[in-house]
Design a protein around this motif. Sequence first.
Motif, PDB file in Angstrom:
ATOM      1  N   LEU A  66      35.065  20.052  45.429  1.00 57.51           N
ATOM      2  CA  LEU A  66      35.529  21.382  45.023  1.00 57.51           C
ATOM      3  C   LEU A  66      35.941  22.188  46.254  1.00 57.51           C
TER       4      LEU A  66
ATOM      5  N   VAL B 264      34.667  25.775  37.632  1.00 53.52           N
ATOM      6  CA  VAL B 264      35.310  25.006  38.701  1.00 53.52           C
ATOM      7  C   VAL B 264      36.744  25.481  38.909  1.00 53.52           C
TER       8      VAL B 264
ATOM      9  N   LYS C 107      39.712  23.698  47.003  1.00 58.37           N
ATOM     10  CA  LYS C 107      39.986  25.087  47.398  1.00 58.37           C
ATOM     11  C   LYS C 107      40.797  25.130  48.686  1.00 58.37           C
TER      12      LYS C 107
ATOM     13  N   PHE D 253      38.280  15.239  39.072  1.00 66.79           N
ATOM     14  CA  PHE D 253      37.674  16.098  38.056  1.00 66.79           C
ATOM     15  C   PHE D 253      38.340  15.846  36.706  1.00 66.79           C
TER      16      PHE D 253
ATOM     17  N   LEU E 258      42.637  19.390  41.403  1.00 72.75           N
ATOM     18  CA  LEU E 258      41.320  19.025  40.883  1.00 72.75           C
ATOM     19  C   LEU E 258      41.365  17.688  40.147  1.00 72.75           C
TER      20      LEU E 258
ATOM     21  N   THR F 250      38.314  27.282  42.278  1.00 73.53           N
ATOM     22  CA  THR F 250      39.430  26.693  43.019  1.00 73.53           C
ATOM     23  C   THR F 250      40.577  27.688  43.162  1.00 73.53           C
TER      24      THR F 250
ATOM     25  N   PRO G 153      30.198  25.574  38.976  1.00 76.86           N
ATOM     26  CA  PRO G 153      30.148  24.787  40.223  1.00 76.86           C
ATOM     27  C   PRO G 153      28.747  24.299  40.590  1.00 76.86           C
TER      28      PRO G 153
ATOM     29  N   GLN H   3      30.630  18.910  44.573  1.00 71.98           N
ATOM     30  CA  GLN H   3      30.723  20.252  45.162  1.00 71.98           C
ATOM     31  C   GLN H   3      31.551  20.212  46.450  1.00 71.98           C
TER      32      GLN H   3
END
Length: 623
Positions: free
Chosen positions: A130, A80, A134, A110, A105, A84, A119, A127
């Motif tokens: 995530l 993860v 990003k 997270f 995150l 990212t 991921p 997801q």
Amino acid sequence: MIQVSNLYKAYGTQVIFDDIGFTVNAGERIGLVGRNGHGKTTLLRMITGEERPDEGVISIPNNYTVGYLSQHLAFSEDSVLRETCLGLKTPDDGRDESYKAETILMGLGFSMEDLLRHPLDLSGGFQVRLNLAKLLVSEPDLLLLDEPTNYLDIVSIRWLTRFLKGWRGELILITHDREFMDSVTTHTMGIHRNKIRKIEGPTHKLYQQILMEEEVYEQTRINEDKKRKETEQFINRFRAQATRARAVQSKIKALQKREKLEKMSGIKDLEFEFIQSPFTGKWLIEAKDISFSFEPEGPRLIDGLNLTLGKKDRIAVIGKNGKGKTTLLNLLAAELQPLNGSVAHHVHLKLAYFGQTNIQRLTAENTVEKEILDSLPDYNRNAARNICGIMMFEGDTALKKIKVLSGGEKSRVLLGKLIVSPANLLLLDEPTNHLDMESVDSLLAAIDAFSGAVVIVTHSEMILNAVATRLIVFDDDSVKVFEGTYQDFLERTGWKDETESTVRSRQNSGQKGNATNKKDLRRIKAELINSRSRTLVPIQSRILEMEETITRLEQGIEQDTKALIKASVKGHGESIRQLSVSIHESRQKIDILFDELETLTDELGVKSREFEERFEALKTAGG
């Protein structure tokens, strides 16, 4: 800056945008509002280039980056954190910027263990989070967010609110949560009747302006229609008289030149009520010492919970995703059985359950009408059509199949099924996720009018503040009943993650304070004073300027009113008309200025308190 000019977009015969234009200026955070299906997502996709307008131009400067929260899930890294970090901009000095990815995150829910997970091992909701992480870490010039809270829990939404308030670039945000939008945006832009308008300020100010303009338009249309009919009557009456021929021709030419204002089509709102089933007892459901786990030897989602649900209770179930909120509703609805303890239903309990998984229970090949019909005890087609109309499926739209409906339309079908049968308890699991703002308002009005009990799972603080008088809180790996409102909870208990974050910040501040000498503290204080001046003085100046403008306009109204009285006495029709228009326009301007003044005054108060808190913190640190 982004410039949109003369934009036109249609799908077949359905026009979405008709010659619209707007700009996105530096530092603007814009809330984009409009009903579902009116083109909000389409507009974002055209800005990114994923869709093309039929006509018009979207001008984006060179080297200007646009970031869009994509629902497309594709990952190339094995953790993860590494995934990212793909969004990070590489600094010139080669510094490790991964801490930025970690911070975002963690803010989005997270855990430290999650950062090392693959991921593809995450749930669908995480997801999407995530992807959001990003996007945020990439720091685009323009950030486009389409319903970012749909996959977030309440703690993550609170973090995202704080993050977006500090966003230095531009932002266009779509969300059904009015309070969340107003708390982070500087401007509101609305799609209405295929046009678009943008104002500085919150959503209610835009809606007030639209309402006022449409009222003025309708009154003008009525007046113009009256004058047109009077002219037509004159023409018909004197057309045959030679002595009136010149006057008749003049009236005909004037009538041909006068543009006819068409009556605006009505825009239907979702308006409904839940049907109350009588109940005379004291409690509807009594849960005693209930525990539950999906694995007999696994960790328990619920352990030793006691709850008595009264006939008029308004209870909100809150907490992070995956902690057991939906499971609790299923236990209360007797769709699941507890491992230990008991859930007793009163003999006269009649519950109506809106669940997220219920959308999957809709039959894809059924029409909207058939779904409603199947829920009616007497299979009455007229009654079903009435329910379809209430849920905004009028005419042939009631014959659309479930499989072609949007998420919001499916939610309305579920609500339609819900109101068919009388109930004295509503169990609502995130009922607003796919509704637009207007439909959320209608749902809140229906809940408010319902005289039975309501248990609602929601991550929206707006709904919590509007509905809940008791809470069931999933936090700190436990679940407990909290007697009080959501604001009471924040003031008396608060979320564990936020409390720990505050403690860490205070500890870090203390460590820095011990290491900082008085010279540094004086420098920090001077910078803070300068920052306060740069922030507050422009707002104070704008407030003073607006107050002076309001005073000037009020004086002008007073003068025009005196002149109007004199013109009325003398019977000067044109002067009366001009003065009446002037007074009306001045009052409109005053109303708009007062709304802006209220917003600015609130902003000044909030920012003043923020600086007071920072000065107090500095004082505590020894400054």
